[in-house]
Structure formats: structure tokens, C-alpha cells
Design a protein around this motif. Sequence first.
Motif, PDB file in Angstrom:
ATOM      1  N   MET A 154       0.830  -1.203   0.000  1.00  0.00           N
ATOM      2  CA  MET A 154       0.000   0.000   0.000  1.00  0.00           C
ATOM      3  C   MET A 154       0.869   1.260   0.000  1.00  0.00           C
ATOM      4  N   ILE A 155       1.961   1.232   0.758  1.00  0.00           N
ATOM      5  CA  ILE A 155       2.840   2.408   0.789  1.00  0.00           C
ATOM      6  C   ILE A 155       3.530   2.582  -0.567  1.00  0.00           C
TER       7      ILE A 155
ATOM      8  N   ASN B  75      -8.026   4.585   6.086  1.00  0.00           N
ATOM      9  CA  ASN B  75      -7.431   3.355   6.596  1.00  0.00           C
ATOM     10  C   ASN B  75      -5.958   3.578   6.888  1.00  0.00           C
TER      11      ASN B  75
ATOM     12  N   LEU C  49      -3.444   1.417   6.312  1.00  0.00           N
ATOM     13  CA  LEU C  49      -2.556   0.497   5.601  1.00  0.00           C
ATOM     14  C   LEU C  49      -1.333   1.170   4.988  1.00  0.00           C
ATOM     15  N   ALA C  50      -1.514   2.344   4.429  1.00  0.00           N
ATOM     16  CA  ALA C  50      -0.415   2.972   3.708  1.00  0.00           C
ATOM     17  C   ALA C  50       0.350   3.972   4.573  1.00  0.00           C
ATOM     18  N   GLU C  51       0.269   3.797   5.896  1.00  0.00           N
ATOM     19  CA  GLU C  51       0.942   4.741   6.794  1.00  0.00           C
ATOM     20  C   GLU C  51       2.301   4.226   7.245  1.00  0.00           C
ATOM     21  N   ARG C  52       3.252   5.128   7.331  1.00  0.00           N
ATOM     22  CA  ARG C  52       4.600   4.778   7.782  1.00  0.00           C
ATOM     23  C   ARG C  52       4.574   4.158   9.199  1.00  0.00           C
TER      24      ARG C  52
ATOM     25  N   THR D  12       2.388   2.298  10.426  1.00  0.00           N
ATOM     26  CA  THR D  12       2.001   0.888  10.307  1.00  0.00           C
ATOM     27  C   THR D  12       3.222   0.036   9.983  1.00  0.00           C
ATOM     28  N   LEU D  13       4.008   0.507   9.016  1.00  0.00           N
ATOM     29  CA  LEU D  13       5.203  -0.237   8.606  1.00  0.00           C
ATOM     30  C   LEU D  13       6.217  -0.305   9.756  1.00  0.00           C
TER      31      LEU D  13
ATOM     32  N   LEU E 275       4.628  -2.683  12.647  1.00  0.00           N
ATOM     33  CA  LEU E 275       3.993  -3.964  12.322  1.00  0.00           C
ATOM     34  C   LEU E 275       4.719  -5.150  12.964  1.00  0.00           C
ATOM     35  N   LYS E 276       6.018  -5.260  12.695  1.00  0.00           N
ATOM     36  CA  LYS E 276       6.755  -6.441  13.155  1.00  0.00           C
ATOM     37  C   LYS E 276       6.985  -6.431  14.665  1.00  0.00           C
TER      38      LYS E 276
END
Lengths: 217, 496
Positions: free
Chosen positions: A65-66, B417, B419-422, B424-425, B428-429
Motif C-alpha cells: 500500500m505504501i 485506513n 494500511l499505507a501509513e509509515r 504501520t510499517l 507492524l513487526k
Amino acid sequence: MKEELLKSLMDAVTGYDVDAAVKLAEEALRAGVDPVDAIQDGLAKGVRIVGDRFAAGEAFLTELMIAAEAMKQAMAVLEPAIPKRAKAAKRALGKILIGTVEGDIHDIGKSIVGTMLTVAGFEVVDLGVDVSVEKFINKTKEVEPDIIGMSALMTTTMVKMKDVIKILDADGLRKKVKVMVGGAPTSKEWAREIDADGHGGDAMEAVEVAKKLIEPS
Amino acid sequence: MTRTKGGFFLWGFPRETQRITFSVLSKDDLEAIHWATLDVLETTGVRIYSEKCLKTLEEAGCTINHEQHSVLIPSHLVEEALRKCNRTIRLCARDPKYDANLDDRHVYITSDGNGTETFDLDTGQRRPSKKDDIVKSAIISDALDAVHIYWPMVSSQDVPSHIRHLHDLEASLANTEKHVTFETTMHPKEAQYQIEMAATLVGGRKELRRRPLISSLHCTSAPLQMHGGCLEAALEFAKAGVPIMFMGMPQLGATGPVTLAGSMVVSNAEVLSCIVVTQLTYPGSSVVYSGSGAAFDMKALMRAGGGPEHALTCAAFGQLSRYYGIPSIVGGFVSTAKRPGAQASYEKLTSGFPAVFSGCDMIAGIGLVNDCTTLAFEELVIDAEIARIVFRLAQGIEVNDNTLALNVIRKVGPGGNFLAERHTLDYLKKEHFIPELSDRRSYESWLKDGAKDIVKRAREKAVAILHKHQPKPLEKEVQRELQDIISRANSDLAEH
């Protein structure tokens, strides 16, 4: 210089760096790089790499998505610079109109499918959520998509899919456009029952189905 | 797999990131169990079938009945022995990045050991275990991040019995770069050969004392007995600087009282008597504490290692060892199910998580079924996944400015949403358990992929690991020396 910039654009996407992608798009325009090349050989290439990683189970959806977001924002910089003629020539794999049906504000599944379709090379027009039957019909007339994709998360709202198909039929549009449906309560049986052309059980399958639907029969 | 500091994938489960803990016993309970154990040692006593050890105990002031092989141990000797135990035990590995510090700040998962049957990876049939099963399970354990220490999972029954344990050790050392712990040494002479083998890898006995690549577990014989050869072998290891572990394992209602606390007392008395002998003979030696109390199933007439009693006593023994200030190894992730499947999975989970939550240093059990007797390669892979899930549970929920995520909530707003946010990345882990085996795909995807159950998926993963993972081989010279040692032992040990 040009090759380097194209690679940097690709790297910005595969490195999930939205800001860098936008900056590099501006730089590419200043350096006189053809915006179509910047998109196809830079951004889109990067998104395809991430798409492959995702398909192989090596990348997470958020990364995909990013990457797609980086491409989208960089394209917003590049697109105004594309000559009209080139725009017409740059036909995507197919055009697809998507939205969540009336009365249903569930966005996420539909948005994921939209991103997956973009990554696969489709031009996606996303109408958002709570899309009325009229809006689906009017937009179909306006953008002339190859496919309409409808999403619903509730058994009470999925019936709207049937209404859209009925009116497409009545307006003589049904032959020109394929219809696919998806969302938790839907199924292959449901798709058959309402006379849709395809059903995606998940985002990956939705892409496969869309690809099949645009194949010349 | 990345092992980032502060992230999820660390060497050993770091207790500093553990927010959820629980105590099975209160401090008063621990003191009561300790007092009761001292009472048993002083008034009922234990039997130790070793004249050598009884003599040591006699000289220290214990009351011995040589005919009965029994000994009464005064409490001051027990307290003194506990004080003498080494506090800085490091279980070293061929590759130092796999060194396991028993520092009360990490939990290490140990493969389960000494099974006698194996579900063949090719045929799926149950058959007597072979040396090749150790080779394969060592390679798979070497590849799995959730397995921190390797215990030869079965016995090499395709080699002569008098040198079987040496073959077990050779196959283990050659196929994993992680620390190797083992059980079943029943004779001091056998221990000497095992010490020699490990010393060969590090370049001598002096170096082995500094970097013990092996450790040895010794089981007592409930109720209240200790095999002489087993204890004398433990002393050989202690003399060489190899960490030893004593494990009591009474079966509730049969070889121990039916009550959990009562069997804990029996197990504890056995283990503490061995620690007294060890610390009298070699003061300051490295001892790891172990105990377990599985129910004896009065209808099936089987030990119930997968039952809640075992889970509770193991977690409680972990607490007791901490009360004593010495590290622990306990059973966990145990099941009496005959093969991998539903019962195995729920018993593995329920018998495993209490030991993790109570912070035991080492937890053994993964990979075997049928109450620690049968190796299933699929189970090894499944249990590693279960252990990772339990680690994630124990980490709990981190609450701070970054995790409260106000900035990104404001940015996304209603209807969007994440999903495409930094953000989140970035998180996440750290925040999510990332499955390496569990199937979370849609029904359609699952169906399209052959509608495989988890056991089948696990088998495929085990096979894939064997295809691609290759632990660093031992040097040719070392391999030859190990063979030499086994040949010498073959003629020397034949008489036993």
C-alpha cells in the motif's frame, strides 16, 4: 542521468519512501525526463517488484500500500506534464470502476482490491463507499469502464448489487461492461444468482478474475 | 529472519520485554514447600545407589544406612549447597551468537529429547528411532528461530546400545550450531567420552570449561531415589565444568503423592539431595534445577505430560528455582496425543504457556508427542509456531506516545485506513505476531492450495527446511577425531 533518475524512482517505491518518490518526480521533470518513462520505467516497475514480493509472501500488505501510495503521489506530479496524445496511447490493462454499495461504509476490502488492481496494471476509478445505484450507473456512462467491481460486507447491503445489474441491463449497458462482486457475505453462487460475471474470494483472486474478464472472448 | 534488538525476533525470549507474568505460588507457598522438603531430607531421607556419593555425604555429617543406601541430610547442608551453586551459567554454542545466558532475563526453548519412536518423514509411519532422525531434527532445529537449544530428540537405535549416546551426541554437534544438551548418561566412563567429544570441538578440556558446548540432564528416580551411575556421571561432568541439570519427575498419585504440592516436595527432595552431593564434591559447579509433576492417569495408566497439573508444577518449579537463585529447565509444550493434530495442539499450548509466563529459563518439550516418546517433524515445526505465539502473548501491550498513535489517527481520520501509513510499517513487526506456519488465508485460497491441514503444511515446511538449510559442517579433522573417540569407546564400553 536519466537512467539514474528512473532507478531512483524505482528504489523510492521499493524502499517505501513516499516523500522521496515525490521529490524525485519533481527532479525528473526538471531534468527533462519523459513523464511517461518516469511512470512506466520508474514508478510502475517499482510497484511491480513490490507486488511480486507480496505475491511470494515476502512483503506485507502495508508495504504494498505504501509503494502504491508513493506511485500515486509521484504520478500526481508527473501526470499534468504528459501531452494529451501520449495520455490516450498510455492505455492501461483495463479500466475498472470500484465502490462499496449503498448503505455500506466498509472501505478496507474494496481499497485493498483497488490497490492490487493498480499494481497489476489496471486503471482504477474508486467511487468510495456508500455508492448509490444511480452513481454507479452515471459513472459507468461517464468513464466507460471495462469492469465494474462492487463490494459489500453485509447481507443486507449486498442486495444492492442486484439492483445495479438490473439497471445496467435496462439501460443497455450490460453488454459493454463486465460486473464482478466481492466482500465477506458474497460467494460464487451469489454472483451467479444476480447474473454477475465474476466473484473474488479475496484480493488476489479478484485480480485474477478481473484479468480473465478483460481477455477477448 | 532479522533479529532486531527491541523487536520480536531475539535470541532467546527476552524477559525485559515481557509485560505479562504470573505466579503459580506465593512466597509463603514457596517457603512452605522448601520447609517440607528439608523435613523430608532430614527425617525420611533419600536413597542414593552410589557408595562413593554416600561416603562424601557421610563425611559431611549426614546419617547413612549403607545397607539401605539411604541418607538423612541435615538442612544446613542443603542451604549451604544452594549457596555454593554457580550463579553465572552460560550454555555455549558452536556459534557464539547462539550462546544461552541463564541470567534470569531470557527464556530459552529446548527441543524435547530421547524419544524412542519416530514418525518417518517420507512414509508417515511410526517406527523405532534412528540416528538419521537426530541429523534431520538437528538441522530443522538449527533453522527454527524459536528453538534455542538442541536436545537429541530421539535415540540412535540403529547403532549398538553401549555407544548409542555418543552417536546421539555426534549427530547433534555435527548438525546444529546451537548449544547441545542431553540426558541419559548412566555411567561416569560414558560421560568421559562425551566430555572428550565436546572438548575436541573447542580445542581441549580447559577451553571446554570456559565454553561448555554441552550440558547434561540427569533424572532422579521417584520416589526419593537416585541411580548411582547417573549421579556419578553427573559428577564427571561437574568436574569438567560442564553444566548439569537434575530433574525430578514423580507421577502424581503413583510415584509421588496425588497432590501437586506433595509431589513437588518429593521431586524437590530428590533434586536437592543431588545438588548437595554435587556441591560437596565440586563446590561452585554449575547446576540447573528441574522438576515436573505430571499426573498419573488412573484409567489410561499413562503419564499425562500434557495435562494442566504438569503445566502448573513446571511453572511452579521455575518459581522455586528462582527462589533458590539457580536457573531452571522445565517441561512445557508436552502432549500425550499419539500424533500431531488437535489434541497435540491444545495440550502443547496449555502445557507450554505457564512455563513461559512464569519465566522459566529453559523449557523443553517441543517436537515430541505421545508424552515425550515419539518424534514428529511436523510437531517440531508446529510447536515452534506455538512457542512464538506464547512469547507474543507474554509481551502484552506496550503503551506509550508512539503506540497510542495520536498523530497517525489524526492524519487518517474517520473513514480512512491505516494500511499505507509509515507508522504501520514501523510498528507492524514489533506489535504483530507474524505467522510462519498458521494458515490465515481466505477459504478460497486455502481450497485452491489443496485444502491442506496444518500437519500437512508443517510437513512441507520441515521438508523445505531440510532442502535449503545447511548448518556449518564440522571441520574434517574434528569429524575424524569424533569418529576415533567413538571407536575407542566401542571397545572400552562394551563390557558395561
